[in-house]
Structure formats: structure tokens, C-alpha cells
Design a protein around this motif. Structure first.
Motif, PDB file in Angstrom:
ATOM      1  N   TYR A   1      -2.080  -2.061  -3.513  1.00 46.01           N
ATOM      2  CA  TYR A   1      -1.579  -2.055  -2.152  1.00 46.01           C
ATOM      3  C   TYR A   1      -0.630  -3.240  -1.934  1.00 46.01           C
ATOM      4  CZ  TYR A   1      -5.557   1.068  -1.484  1.00 46.01           C
ATOM      5  OH  TYR A   1      -6.456   2.104  -1.595  1.00 46.01           O
TER       6      TYR A   1
ATOM      7  N   GLU B   1      -3.076  -0.535   4.171  1.00 43.26           N
ATOM      8  CA  GLU B   1      -2.165   0.376   4.858  1.00 43.26           C
ATOM      9  C   GLU B   1      -1.122   0.985   3.915  1.00 43.26           C
ATOM     10  OE1 GLU B   1       0.538   0.356   8.899  1.00 43.26           O
ATOM     11  OE2 GLU B   1       0.385  -1.488   7.759  1.00 43.26           O
ATOM     12  N   GLU B   2      -0.493   0.167   3.057  1.00 47.91           N
ATOM     13  CA  GLU B   2       0.616   0.663   2.241  1.00 47.91           C
ATOM     14  C   GLU B   2       0.231   0.651   0.769  1.00 47.91           C
ATOM     15  OE1 GLU B   2       5.351  -0.239   1.299  1.00 47.91           O
ATOM     16  OE2 GLU B   2       4.321  -1.297   2.929  1.00 47.91           O
TER      17      GLU B   2
END
Length: 620
Positions: free
Chosen positions: A326, A314-315
Motif C-alpha cells: 500500500y 486506502e491505496e
């Protein structure tokens, strides 16, 4: 009586098979497949990946995470979140494609993965905002065609046209791509593509009818065909006659068929056992190779574990030549940085050897490797999380007209100490010598106290401590930091002194608060910082560096400059080892002699310069 009984039995079996085939055409042999609780059942024109092609045009994989769909045979698998009753498919943002489009905006492979299938008499896949590009090897067109995308690494150019073009120009093919809304060819010749789009799948009535009869929808020469062709009632009588004839012939060859089947089954079983044993043996060999290193300090995780700890990636924290990084979280709550490698080669022994060596490093200035993933072609490294990110953002600040150091000269001096100690440990403190080959601000991470830690060992070379000169087939490193001997052996042998050169170039940038090569400099003499600062040092002039607020700052700045110039000497034998660098940093600035001027010429002023985060060459 036995042969007659056998004949009747065989004949009845054939009739039953024929009748069953007709029943399947009526009742369909492709029941809906349950994907998951969110998607529910999927059915024609979609099919489960393992089902036969008669069951659907677009295979769907629901085995893990988000379901995926393949729009073109042998093509890319796109993740999606739902399929409506009207065959609208809600795609999710494809992170991998999105990252590729952002990092390499003109990439033939990315365009191929993102392109939609061309319309056929069978079906059509469309998006709300579509873009037609012409992929061409020819570059001479009229003004109706505008260049949308080109790259020196891409043999093709992509063009758009403001007018309707019924067919591609010569030496061109049409590519349909999803785009962002609001794009206009008149004011934006470069298309703004997107990896997040909604699809509408339309299937012809002829194909639906063909499917209901158990046929396979196909298109030949632009015409629709249904294969096998649906049979009329007269054909059923022909089948029955053929079935009776087949029964007579089948009686004669029944024994032979049974014998052949038994033989083939035996051969097939033997072959399957052979390949299973070979694959199993390969896996056992790799596991044995892994166990030879003994217990590793780093934990081993599955790829599913990696997806969970990163919340499906996600990030994103950053990216490099060998993979994307990540933010993640372990089960205990500890934050980690997960680097997912995007290039996998070999049988994995090199990767395991690298993990084994790095996991055994233990130094306050080396980032800790907490775990790794090695699952087929999926490979990832799990490091401790550094809350202050990389050193790069603290020394390069183009938006600040004063270009002041955010950290201050005392902090820069301590950071230079820490990096030097970390490199000294890699060169002399480990059981095996580790040459990093990619020392640069981007690969220096800062913890909550701004203590530096060396990271990213993707280009590192592990060698015996007794080796003074290492062999390399190709150069490795990042433009602007590579030692001369790495790309040209006439300057000397490749050794730990190559890391010293990279450290010196980085130290120069830390002191100057700018990249060593600045093509935007007003004066030609200021383009290459090491030569510019050497001239001031040699003439005993003010260094003219920003952020100097005291005599202590002036001494620290002068020391960093002198040490950096010693480290970037062109001849490797004139460079200090990292142990000597530490001694120079610990000593007084008055005790330091000004080194000879590095005799590599200043780079000519050019329109572009390599970014410090882009790896030039990386060959293990």
C-alpha cells in the motif's frame, strides 16, 4: 444469639438477591452502550462485545478505527459505518475480502467469511441483492443447476439454480452471499460477489419480548425458545419458599463455602500469576532477542501507526505471495510503500532476524527498509516509495502490437547493470550473504530516474558468507525463474548461482520484450524465447528484436542476450558469478563467447502459463 443473628442476616441477603433478580427482569440489565461519536449508542439486537449474550444477538467491537460487527458466532468481523433506527447497517468496502475475491475468485474461506447467517425463528439478516449458492462435494446435477465456481485447490464446487430450491441437494449446503446488482444467471454463470453491502436485520417479536424479560433468545429444532423461561407470579412464591429453605441449609454450609472460596481464590490467583508471568516472559525473551541485534537502522512502528500512514490501507500498489503493498506517508511527508504480510508464523525471531539483516543493507540498487511493524501476529515492512513502479510494466505490453521497448536499449543496459551490482552486493558485500530467490521483473522497482532497486525479500535466505551450498527443505521462487537445482538437487547444489539463473531469465525477458514462455506464439519454435534466440545467435542471423534503431542498440541487445544465456546454463558451475556478469556487461560484445545451449527442453504448448507475479513455493 450469634448463630440466630447470622441466620437472619443470611436469610435477608437471599431475599434481597431474589428481589434484585426480579427487578433486573423488569428494568433490564443491558443499558445502551456508547460506541463512538458517529455510531452513537448501540442496543438490542446489537451488543458490545464484552456484554453477555442476553444483551444482544450480534456483538459489536468499537475499540479502534471503524467499528466491526460479527454476524455469525465465531465468524468474520465486518467493518461498518452506521446503524439506523430500523436496524439497517451500512457496511463499508471490506478491503481484505475484496482483495481475496479478486485474487482467488473461488475461495472456500472467502465464501465462508462473506456468507450471511441463515434465517432462524429468532432473526433474519438480509441484503438488497442476495445470492444463494449450493456448496457441494457431489458434481452430478440436472441442468437446473449451473456451475458457478470451482477450483482445483478447493474440494467443493458451488452451483446456482434459476429455479426455487426449497432445500439443498444431497451432499450440499446452502450459502447466502451478497452480490452486485444486475447479475443474471442466464448470461453470467459466475456470480459477481461484493464485499460492500447494506444489511437489514429483522428480529421476531417473540425475541424482543424474551429480551425485555431478561431471557436469552434461542432456537431448537426450528422452534423458538426463551431461556431462562419467563416466570409467572406463582413461580415467585416458589422462589421465596426455596429461598427460605436455602437459608436454613446455607447456614450450615456457610463456613465451608467461605473456606472453599478462600482456597479457590488463592489457587486462581496463583494460576493467573503463573500464566501472566509466562506470557510476560515470552514477550521479554522476544524483546531481548531484538535488543541483541543492537540499534536497527529501521524504525519500529505500531500497527496503529501503519493504519494511519496508509490511511487505513486506502491505496493498493500491488500484491505478491506474502502480502499486499500500500502507498503511505510518514509524519514528515515522505512517501513510503508499506507491505503488510498476510502470513505470520513462528514466534517472530525469524522475522526480526530478517529485518535486522535487510535493514543493515545499504546500496543504491537495494530498496531501503525504513521501518517495520511487529505487534503480535501483525507484521509489516515499510520501504522507500518508488514512483515508477516495477520493471514488469515496462517490458511486458500486450496491448502494444509493435511491442517496442518503452525505455530504450541504453536504459535497459543501465538497468541490467544496476540489478547485477545489487545482487553482487547481496552475495558478497554484506556481513552475511543474502540469497534473494525471487529475482523477477515484478520485484525490480524503478525510482524517478529509472534506476533499479531490488525489492521483496519475502523468500530470501540469510546464510554465512563461508557457506557455498545452502540447505533447503522445499523449493522457493516463482515459476519461470526458478533455477533447476532449486526444485531438483540432481542438477547441483543450491547457492548464489541460483540467483544468477533467475537474473538471466529476467535479462532474457528484458531483451525480448516478452515473457520467456509465450503459449500464444504462432510457431512452436517461438514458444520458449531463450531457445529461439539462441538458434538465431548460433546461426549469426538477425536477432529480430524490436526497438533496435542503431548499431549501438544492436550491440547492446546482442550483449544482453549472450549474458542471459550464460546465466541460465543448466549446470550451476557453468554460470558466472555476479562479479563476472558485471565484467561481461562492462566489456565489449566482441569479447563475449557464445555459451553452450542450455539443454533443458522447451516447454510444451499448454493452455496456460504461470504469471510472473505469482509465487510458486515459499518456505523459510
Amino acid at each position: 444469639m450469634a448463630p440466630i443473628t447470622l441466620f437472619i442476616s443470611f436469610l435477608l441477603t437471599n431475599l434481597a438477591v431474589l428481589h434484585s433478580a426480579e427487578e433486573q427482569r423488569i428494568n433490564k440489565s443491558c443499558p445502551p452502550y456508547f460506541c463512538n461519536d458517529v455510531i452513537g449508542n448501540i442496543s438490542f439486537p446489537f451488543r458490545y462485545e464484552e456484554q453477555s449474550r442476553e444483551c444482544g444477538l450480534y456483538p459489536v467491537d468499537c475499540s479502534e478505527g471503524f467499528p466491526r460487527i460479527q454476524l455469525k458466532e465465531g465468524g468474520y468481523w465486518h467493518e461498518f459505518t452506521s446503524i439506523s433506527e430500523s436496524n439497517n447497517i451500512s457496511m463499508i468496502i471490506n478491503k481484505e475480502l475484496k482483495q481475496r475475491l479478486e485474487s482467488i475468485p473461488c475461495d472456500d474461506e472467502s465464501f465462508e467469511d462473506l456468507s450471511l447467517p441463515s434465517p432462524t425463528p429468532i432473526s433474519n439478516v438480509s441484503t438488497t441483492h442476495n445470492l444463494t449458492l449450493f456448496k457441494c462435494s457431489n458434481t452430478t446435477f440436472s441442468t437446473d443447476f449451473k456451475l458457478a465456481c470451482s477450483s482445483t485447490s478447493n474440494p467443493y464446487n458451488y452451483y446456482t439454480s434459476s429455479m426455487y430450491v426449497p432445500s439443498p441437494p444431497p451432499d450440499c449446503s446452502a450459502v447466502w452471499l451478497p452480490r452486485l446488482p444486475g447479475w443474471n444467471i442466464s448470461n453470467q454463470p459466475h456470480p459477481i460477489l461484493t464485499a460492500n453491502f447494506t444489511l437489514q436485520v429483522t428480529v421476531s417479536e417473540q425475541c424482543y419480548e424474551c429480551y425485555s424479560r431478561g431471557g436469552l433468545c434461542q432456537a431448537y429444532g426450528g422452534e423458538f425458545t426463551c431461556s431462562p423461561t419467563p416466570k409467572e407470579g406463582g413461580h415467585l412464591r416458589l422462589k421465596l419458599a426455596l429461598g427460605l429453605a436455602g437459608g436454613v441449609v446455607g447456614l450450615l454450609v456457610l463456613v465451608l463455602v467461605v473456606a472453599l472460596c478462600c482456597l479457590m481464590r488463592k489457587l486462581s490467583t496463583s494460576r493467573s500469576i503463573f500464566f501472566w508471568k509466562k506470557k510476560n516472559q515470552s514477550r521479554k525473551n522476544l524483546e531481548a532477542f531484538l535488543s541483541n541485534y543492537g540499534p536497527l537502522q529501521a524504525n519500529r512502528y505500531s500497527y496503529l501507526d501503519v493504519k494511519k500512514m496508509t490511511n487505513s490501507f486506502e491505496e493498493k500498489l500491488g500484491q505478491g505471495g506474502y502480502g499486499d503493498v500500500y502507498k503511505g506517508k510518514l509524519k514528515g511527508g515522505s512517501l513510503v510503500a508499506v507491505k503488510v504480510l498476510n502470513r505470520s508464523k513462528g514466534n517472530g525471531e525469524d522475522f526480526i532476524a530478517e529485518v535486522a539483516a535487510i535493514s543493515r543493507t545499504s546500496h543504491v540498487n537495494i530498496v531501503s527498509l525504513l521501518g517495520f511493524c511487529f505487534e503480535g501476529s501483525k507484521r509489516a515492512l515499510i520501504y522507500e516509495f518508488m514512483p515508477n513502479g516495477s520493471l514488469e510494466k515496462f517490458i511486458f505490453d500486450a496491448n502494444n502490437p509493435q511491442k517496442d521497448h518503452h525505455l530504450g536499449w541504453e536504459a535497459l543496459e543501465q538497468i541490467s547493470f544496476g540489478i547485477a551490482r545489487g545482487l553482487e552486493y547481496l552475495h558478497r558485500g554484506c556481513n552475511t550473504r543474502i540469497l534473494h530467490f525471487d529475482i523477477k521483473p515484478h520485484n525490480i522497482l524503478l525510482d524517478e530516474n529509472f534506476s533499479p532497486k531490488i525489492s521483496d525479500f519475502g523468500l530470501a535466505k540469510i546464510c554465512d558468507r563461508k557457506e557455498s551450498i545452502v540447505s533447503m527443505l522445499y523449493a522457493r521462487g516463482t515459476a519461470g525463474y526458478i533455477a533447476p537445482e532449486v526444485f531438483c538437487r540432481s542438477f547441483g547444489g543450491v547457492s548464489h548461482k541460483s540467483d544468477v539463473y533467475s537474473y538471466g531469465m529476467m535479462l532474457s525477458e528484458m531483451a525480448g520484450g516478452r515473457r520467456n514462455i509465450n503459449v500464444e506464439a504462432e510457431k512452436t519454435s517461438e514458444i520458449y524465447f531463450p531457445h529461439w534466440i539462441y538458434k538465431r545467435l548460433d546461426l549469426d542471423e538477425e536477432l529480430g528484436l524490436h526497438g533496435i534503431k542503431s548499431e549501438e542498440d544492436k550491440a547492446r541487445a546482442r550483449k544482453l542476450i549472450i549474458v542471459s544465456l550464460w546465466c541460465i546454463q543448466t549446470d550451476p558451475s557453468n554460470r558466472p558469478a555476479m562479479k563476472e556478469v558485471i565484467e561481461m556487461l562492462e566489456g565489449s560484445v566482441e569479447s563475449l563467447k557464445i555459451p553452450p545451449k542450455p539443454y533443458l527442453s522447451s516447454p510444451a504448448k499448454s493452455p496456460a502459463v504461470a504469471d510472473s507475479s505469482s509465487t510458486l513455493v515459499s518456505i523459510h
